[in-house]
Write an enzyme that holds these catalytic residues in place. Sequence first.
Site, short mmCIF file in Angstrom:
data_model
loop_
_atom_site.label_atom_id
_atom_site.label_comp_id
_atom_site.label_asym_id
_atom_site.label_seq_id
_atom_site.Cartn_x
_atom_site.Cartn_y
_atom_site.Cartn_z
N GLY A 33 53.01 50.83 53.55
CA GLY A 33 52.36 50.52 52.15
C GLY A 33 50.28 51.45 52.09
O GLY A 33 49.92 51.40 52.99
N GLY B 83 48.21 50.77 50.03
CA GLY B 83 47.48 51.20 49.53
C GLY B 83 46.03 50.77 50.30
O GLY B 83 45.59 51.68 51.14
N PHE B 84 44.36 50.11 49.39
CA PHE B 84 43.91 50.83 50.37
C PHE B 84 43.80 50.25 52.53
O PHE B 84 43.55 50.93 52.60
CB PHE B 84 42.76 49.51 49.51
CG PHE B 84 41.90 49.91 48.70
CD1 PHE B 84 41.24 50.97 48.65
CD2 PHE B 84 42.34 48.96 47.31
CE1 PHE B 84 41.24 51.46 46.84
CE2 PHE B 84 42.28 49.17 46.11
CZ PHE B 84 41.35 50.50 45.98
N VAL C 285 60.68 49.50 51.98
CA VAL C 285 61.55 48.95 53.15
C VAL C 285 62.19 47.20 52.50
O VAL C 285 61.81 47.06 52.31
CB VAL C 285 60.22 48.31 53.83
CG1 VAL C 285 60.36 47.17 55.02
CG2 VAL C 285 59.34 49.97 54.43
N GLU D 24 37.47 41.74 32.91
CA GLU D 24 37.37 42.99 32.27
C GLU D 24 38.63 43.54 31.26
O GLU D 24 38.14 44.90 31.00
CB GLU D 24 38.10 43.85 33.67
CG GLU D 24 36.87 43.76 35.30
CD GLU D 24 36.95 44.42 35.78
OE1 GLU D 24 35.58 44.72 36.38
OE2 GLU D 24 38.24 44.42 36.11
N ASP E 122 45.80 42.48 50.98
CA ASP E 122 46.07 40.83 50.22
C ASP E 122 46.99 40.00 51.04
O ASP E 122 47.21 38.56 51.15
CB ASP E 122 46.81 41.47 48.83
CG ASP E 122 45.02 42.15 48.04
OD1 ASP E 122 44.27 42.06 48.59
OD2 ASP E 122 46.23 42.62 46.86
N ALA F 105 38.96 44.91 47.29
CA ALA F 105 39.54 46.48 48.28
C ALA F 105 38.61 46.39 48.77
O ALA F 105 39.08 47.16 49.93
CB ALA F 105 38.88 47.82 47.04
#
Lengths: 463, 463
Positions: free
Chosen positions: B13, B15-16, B81, B202, B332, B347
Amino acid sequence: MTASRRLRVVIVGAGFSGVGAARTLADSPVEVLLLDRNNYHAFSPLFHQVATGELEPEQIAYPVRGILRKLSNVQFVMAEVKQVNLTKQVVEIDEAKSVAPRGSLRADWYACGPPAGNVLENVDQSLICYDFLILSVGSTSRFFGVPGAVEHTFPLKTLQQAVLLRNHVFDCFERAAHEPDAKRRQQLLTFAIVGGGPTGVEVAGAQAELIYRSLVQDYPTLDFRQVRVLLLQGADSLLPTFPQKLQAYTHKQLRRLGVEVYLQAKVSQVTKESVTLRDGRSFDTKTVVWTAGVYGNPQAEAWGLPTVGSGKVLVSSTLQVPGYSNTYVAGDLAALGSEGNFLPMLAPVAIQQGQAVARNILRQIKGRNPLPFRYRHQGSMVIIGRHAAVAHLGKLSLTGFPAWLLWLGVHLVALVGVRNRLMVMISWIWSYLFRDRFVRLILPPAIRASAPTHSIAPQQRSE
Amino acid sequence: MTASRRLRVVIVGAGFSGVGAARTLADSPVEVLLLDRNNYHAFSPLFHQVATGELEPEQIAYPVRGILRKLSNVQFVMAEVKQVNLTKQVVEIDEAKSVAPRGSLRADWYACGPPAGNVLENVDQSLICYDFLILSVGSTSRFFGVPGAVEHTFPLKTLQQAVLLRNHVFDCFERAAHEPDAKRRQQLLTFAIVGGGPTGVEVAGAQAELIYRSLVQDYPTLDFRQVRVLLLQGADSLLPTFPQKLQAYTHKQLRRLGVEVYLQAKVSQVTKESVTLRDGRSFDTKTVVWTAGVYGNPQAEAWGLPTVGSGKVLVSSTLQVPGYSNTYVAGDLAALGSEGNFLPMLAPVAIQQGQAVARNILRQIKGRNPLPFRYRHQGSMVIIGRHAAVAHLGKLSLTGFPAWLLWLGVHLVALVGVRNRLMVMISWIWSYLFRDRFVRLILPPAIRASAPTHSIAPQQRSE
């Protein structure tokens, strides 16, 4: 036609000529309906830069409704046209492929006779009536019956195709980076561009710069001597309509960038795995970009319009369809002149023709005769790469830095929308300064559109 | 493990947290392999601005290989994966969904035992061996078993989903503009957002600004009093984790923008045509945005990892999976703390955890003990609209213009890539100056991806 309502002009296609016509008809005493299957106008001369990761697709697309905001007498419908009946003066919308449902326009667009108020009963609502019709649906790729070309090549006629090609090229590199078999790796790293006209030259140059300046930094384990960018041109020279001096310059510049130029290389077959020439030579590749030919539009023939061999619609000097004085053709679709000697399919031709047909319609409404179309040719330009371009402006031929700067400037000014211009300019400056391409994204990864939401995803804030 | 080769860290992954870990492991004495199904890292906190036509998707995506260019010991494979075996220390790639073919890595990544040189025979090449594993696959939407939610709602967990939502909203307006039936038009113009947490707020605010400031100019024939933006929050207040003062401010600002806020509005059913609440109220709509819940990752359970009810993986204070000292979870997916009291899925948490697990691995290699993770909370912020945001920074609560400016600044700085920052900044300035949204494009029109090339297309230059 009745005197009690304003005359209706239907424009099919929101490309350069369609938009040009709509703008010219703004604030005139007609009701205009513009149809396009997309909600945006795309700036096709920059497709090759989207396909090679220099520009973002959104930077060269502009919402049609944004263009029409100030044109109060122009309506827009996102729709695909199924059939055109020139005698009954009716355009039939393909409802399966369009967002506009039946009865979506005011009643009198459907009432093909005396105005029927707002009563929509007993009226076929997929039929839109017009007093004047402008067909500006553009051109499509022409494959000359080459086996496999339709199925296995990447044309570059729409913005979507540009994004598809971009995604595919990056996918090839991702695969090649982990491909242990040298032969298959070679195949993944071979990129063939068919057609040595302006688009082919621009794609080949941009592709080579993307690969040898940008991707070479992304794939340190790949041997870039394995990469091949092939430009396969059927004719004896590149850019056949340009002066010989510019052809030679183009050839030299492309070779400098690492492009292998093949002349008299007529493609006889394309498969999923290779491209083969008539002389028997064959190249293993997963990527064949098709820029070799354009076809007016297969639909025009289906609509019963008089077409020539290249699928264009034969028009009079006033851009009218013979026998139908209220039907105009503008842009790539129009065959003006004699076979083999038609006007080039350039954006300026399309824009000027769009404006001309609109003016001719306004003349007809005032009882005057439509005027013959006269094309004011301002020149042709092709960009090859950094500091490299050719410009053929009447008797003036430019190459190198001045031609390159001129190309950038002209295309920047021609773009629709100040924000798009700004964004494209910044993208160009950025690419120039860092000698890199920045939109190296496989987005959206078309193949995996149906991937489940639970697979590997970037983290996001929760609630 | 053998002493003859460098230890291998596999990160699943990008991501962040995955990128945070990879960066921290750069230039350290390990070989790192980063896996992601996309070739880009997406900046999820700005997904709502992509979904509402303010930003272009490319502006908040950054190529993973671009991030890794300077990290010589980090490899990237675009792959999904399939299975993880913690005991055998093996990650199995889903070859059907990945670009990496068998045998794509150097032999020793497959040789799950003593190094076998480059001999790949008799080795299962879809299995990648590791010495340390970092799982950072992020979270997915949680639908709480609400009937129809999986099939008929728009989640906002991936960049693709943001683009899909954008395209869908513009498609609804195109249809509504030509929908003669008032009831169906009302349905097309009703937009429901489920979830009153940060993302829901948002999206609702951005949606309202898009509609009432920008689209109102595109559709002069539509009655915008028909448009409804509904924010359906199950709890008693919006932004439950924020101070009451900020909740009240948010509520007021959303209403000012034209959002109808429903509290204690628990969704019981979603269909293609409507969303229904538990109390029986129902709204006809084609658009239900789902931001109500997040689920760790269904795959984690399938991989045999110890999960809690919300699909997160239970980890020790050091972010290790109990019983597997070489397996870490970050972002997460990590459940740190006690049920109902886990760290927020933000994040900053993900980035800090990514860095922490990387440092812990380096400590382990040096024979030291991994350290417990300590989250340095810097605050929470939510943007509502122009000059409207809330920021909760420890004891400090900000609203209005200062909070809005802070939100913009923090997110601009956090973006990966200077060019992306510049592009986003210009997009924001442009939207701000002209009180408009500029990416009003249905692109690519997913529904028509298979449209023939000969249908209405913008003109393009020919060869």
